[in-house]
Write a protein that holds these residues in place. Sequence first.
Motif, PDB file in Angstrom:
ATOM      1  N   UNK A   1      23.109  44.441  43.111  1.00  6.73           N
ATOM      2  CA  UNK A   1      23.081  43.860  41.772  1.00  6.73           C
ATOM      3  C   UNK A   1      24.509  43.788  41.234  1.00  6.73           C
ATOM      4  N   UNK A   2      24.929  42.581  40.833  1.00 11.97           N
ATOM      5  CA  UNK A   2      26.284  42.359  40.323  1.00 11.97           C
ATOM      6  C   UNK A   2      26.189  41.724  38.941  1.00 11.97           C
ATOM      7  N   UNK A   3      26.523  42.459  37.889  1.00 12.22           N
ATOM      8  CA  UNK A   3      26.549  41.856  36.546  1.00 12.22           C
ATOM      9  C   UNK A   3      27.919  41.240  36.277  1.00 12.22           C
ATOM     10  N   UNK A   4      27.949  40.157  35.522  1.00  3.98           N
ATOM     11  CA  UNK A   4      29.218  39.547  35.155  1.00  3.98           C
ATOM     12  C   UNK A   4      29.238  39.250  33.663  1.00  3.98           C
TER      13      UNK A   4
ATOM     14  N   UNK B   1      32.237  37.085  31.816  1.00  9.32           N
ATOM     15  CA  UNK B   1      33.551  36.428  31.856  1.00  9.32           C
ATOM     16  C   UNK B   1      34.415  36.993  32.997  1.00  9.32           C
ATOM     17  N   UNK B   2      35.736  36.986  32.841  1.00  8.93           N
ATOM     18  CA  UNK B   2      36.675  37.462  33.861  1.00  8.93           C
ATOM     19  C   UNK B   2      36.439  36.732  35.191  1.00  8.93           C
ATOM     20  N   UNK B   3      36.428  35.400  35.136  1.00 10.28           N
ATOM     21  CA  UNK B   3      36.113  34.579  36.303  1.00 10.28           C
ATOM     22  C   UNK B   3      37.076  34.829  37.463  1.00 10.28           C
ATOM     23  N   UNK B   4      38.373  34.861  37.178  1.00 12.12           N
ATOM     24  CA  UNK B   4      39.343  35.017  38.267  1.00 12.12           C
ATOM     25  C   UNK B   4      39.234  36.392  38.914  1.00 12.12           C
ATOM     26  N   UNK B   5      38.992  37.400  38.122  1.00 10.14           N
ATOM     27  CA  UNK B   5      38.828  38.750  38.664  1.00 10.14           C
ATOM     28  C   UNK B   5      37.590  38.814  39.559  1.00 10.14           C
ATOM     29  N   UNK B   6      36.534  38.157  39.136  1.00  6.92           N
ATOM     30  CA  UNK B   6      35.318  38.106  39.955  1.00  6.92           C
ATOM     31  C   UNK B   6      35.589  37.405  41.285  1.00  6.92           C
ATOM     32  N   UNK B   7      36.339  36.302  41.228  1.00  4.14           N
ATOM     33  CA  UNK B   7      36.673  35.591  42.470  1.00  4.14           C
ATOM     34  C   UNK B   7      37.437  36.496  43.435  1.00  4.14           C
ATOM     35  N   UNK B   8      38.406  37.234  42.923  1.00  8.26           N
ATOM     36  CA  UNK B   8      39.249  38.048  43.792  1.00  8.26           C
ATOM     37  C   UNK B   8      38.502  39.244  44.378  1.00  8.26           C
ATOM     38  N   UNK B   9      37.620  39.821  43.591  1.00  8.27           N
ATOM     39  CA  UNK B   9      36.945  41.041  44.045  1.00  8.27           C
ATOM     40  C   UNK B   9      35.680  40.761  44.844  1.00  8.27           C
ATOM     41  N   UNK B  10      34.786  39.974  44.286  1.00  6.18           N
ATOM     42  CA  UNK B  10      33.451  39.846  44.862  1.00  6.18           C
ATOM     43  C   UNK B  10      33.434  38.998  46.121  1.00  6.18           C
TER      44      UNK B  10
ATOM     45  N   UNK C   1      23.611  38.751  37.818  1.00  7.69           N
ATOM     46  CA  UNK C   1      23.108  38.701  36.449  1.00  7.69           C
ATOM     47  C   UNK C   1      24.283  38.363  35.536  1.00  7.69           C
ATOM     48  N   UNK C   2      24.244  37.195  34.921  1.00  8.70           N
ATOM     49  CA  UNK C   2      25.323  36.797  34.025  1.00  8.70           C
ATOM     50  C   UNK C   2      24.947  37.140  32.592  1.00  8.70           C
ATOM     51  N   UNK C   3      25.797  37.920  31.950  1.00  9.70           N
ATOM     52  CA  UNK C   3      25.504  38.465  30.624  1.00  9.70           C
ATOM     53  C   UNK C   3      26.079  37.574  29.519  1.00  9.70           C
ATOM     54  N   UNK C   4      25.760  36.274  29.589  1.00 10.81           N
ATOM     55  CA  UNK C   4      26.187  35.358  28.533  1.00 10.81           C
ATOM     56  C   UNK C   4      27.638  34.927  28.619  1.00 10.81           C
ATOM     57  N   UNK C   5      28.185  34.784  29.835  1.00 12.91           N
ATOM     58  CA  UNK C   5      29.586  34.391  30.001  1.00 12.91           C
ATOM     59  C   UNK C   5      29.831  32.965  29.518  1.00 12.91           C
ATOM     60  N   UNK C   6      31.074  32.703  29.105  1.00 16.87           N
ATOM     61  CA  UNK C   6      31.436  31.363  28.621  1.00 16.87           C
ATOM     62  C   UNK C   6      32.715  30.847  29.273  1.00 16.87           C
ATOM     63  N   UNK C   7      33.216  31.528  30.303  1.00 16.49           N
ATOM     64  CA  UNK C   7      34.509  31.141  30.883  1.00 16.49           C
ATOM     65  C   UNK C   7      34.392  30.489  32.254  1.00 16.49           C
TER      66      UNK C   7
ATOM     67  N   UNK D   1      21.690  48.798  45.165  1.00 14.99           N
ATOM     68  CA  UNK D   1      23.109  49.110  45.012  1.00 14.99           C
ATOM     69  C   UNK D   1      23.666  48.414  43.782  1.00 14.99           C
ATOM     70  N   UNK D   2      24.525  49.112  43.032  1.00 18.78           N
ATOM     71  CA  UNK D   2      25.093  48.600  41.790  1.00 18.78           C
ATOM     72  C   UNK D   2      26.595  48.419  41.957  1.00 18.78           C
ATOM     73  N   UNK D   3      27.075  47.191  41.728  1.00 19.13           N
ATOM     74  CA  UNK D   3      28.495  46.913  41.930  1.00 19.13           C
ATOM     75  C   UNK D   3      29.054  46.108  40.773  1.00 19.13           C
ATOM     76  N   UNK D   4      30.052  46.653  40.088  1.00 21.54           N
ATOM     77  CA  UNK D   4      30.718  45.913  39.023  1.00 21.54           C
ATOM     78  C   UNK D   4      31.522  44.763  39.629  1.00 21.54           C
ATOM     79  N   UNK D   5      31.694  43.696  38.860  1.00 15.15           N
ATOM     80  CA  UNK D   5      32.401  42.522  39.374  1.00 15.15           C
ATOM     81  C   UNK D   5      33.906  42.731  39.480  1.00 15.15           C
ATOM     82  N   UNK D   6      34.414  43.872  38.975  1.00 11.14           N
ATOM     83  CA  UNK D   6      35.845  44.156  39.095  1.00 11.14           C
ATOM     84  C   UNK D   6      36.131  45.241  40.130  1.00 11.14           C
ATOM     85  N   UNK D   7      35.170  45.527  40.992  1.00 10.39           N
ATOM     86  CA  UNK D   7      35.374  46.486  42.080  1.00 10.39           C
ATOM     87  C   UNK D   7      35.897  45.757  43.311  1.00 10.39           C
ATOM     88  N   UNK D   8      37.058  46.163  43.795  1.00 11.87           N
ATOM     89  CA  UNK D   8      37.578  45.651  45.058  1.00 11.87           C
ATOM     90  C   UNK D   8      37.096  46.618  46.144  1.00 11.87           C
TER      91      UNK D   8
END
Length: 225
Positions: free
Chosen positions: A5-8, A10-19, A34-40, A80-87
């Motif tokens: 499970x990966x919640x997001x 915003x932080x689009x570029x960080x998500x691209x680099x990590x996930x 799971x997108x938590x209302x992102x707008x970016x 498994x729980x993984x934040x979108x900013x985890x490398x």
Amino acid sequence: MISLIIPTYNRAELTRQCVSDALKNRTDLEVIWVDDGSIDGVIDVMKEIQPDISVIKKDNKGVANSYNTGMRLSRGDWIALMDSDFLMPDGWLEKLKEYIFKTPDADIICIGINGFDDWIGEEIEMNGVKVRETKSIMGFYAISRKFFEKIGYFSENMGWYAPIDIQFSQRAKELGAKSYYIPDIKISHRGIGAWDSGEYRIKKDESLKKSKVVVEELYYNPYAI
């Protein structure tokens, strides 16, 4: 099968680099975004990483709600729980599967974060496999379906960006969870520092201030909320 499970938010570029690296060579893995209302535009990034993605988009209700949403849809034997900013470290998925197989009585398997060694205890042997003791369940962790049915969902009463791991860790200990960290691999938390800025940082700081009293209470009473 493992449900990841990966919640997001915003932080689009960080998500691209990590996930994107974390999901390379994925096998026997159910990925739930799971997108938590992102707008970016982070959803477009998610589709770049996983073209066949099915995004769960919802109103902005916070981290606990996002994880709970994903958990309700998960089908795996492990969640498994993984934040979108985890490398994630190279080979993390193979290592997780290895430890699930070698320690069949484990309830929770964790991967620590660089610089947060206070969560991790001494090295011990479990079923003939070397593991690290768990002081606190934090960072990346996978929960067996059997134990998840005992411990249940995260509390959603602690605010938008609440330190939900604190309560989860204490509840797990109360229930006698067999938990440990995988030795020798760690996560780089890229959201700390320069990456964690702008609107996300402001909203996060406001939420942490509101939950400060709750967190202090949880150290003494895990069911304070």
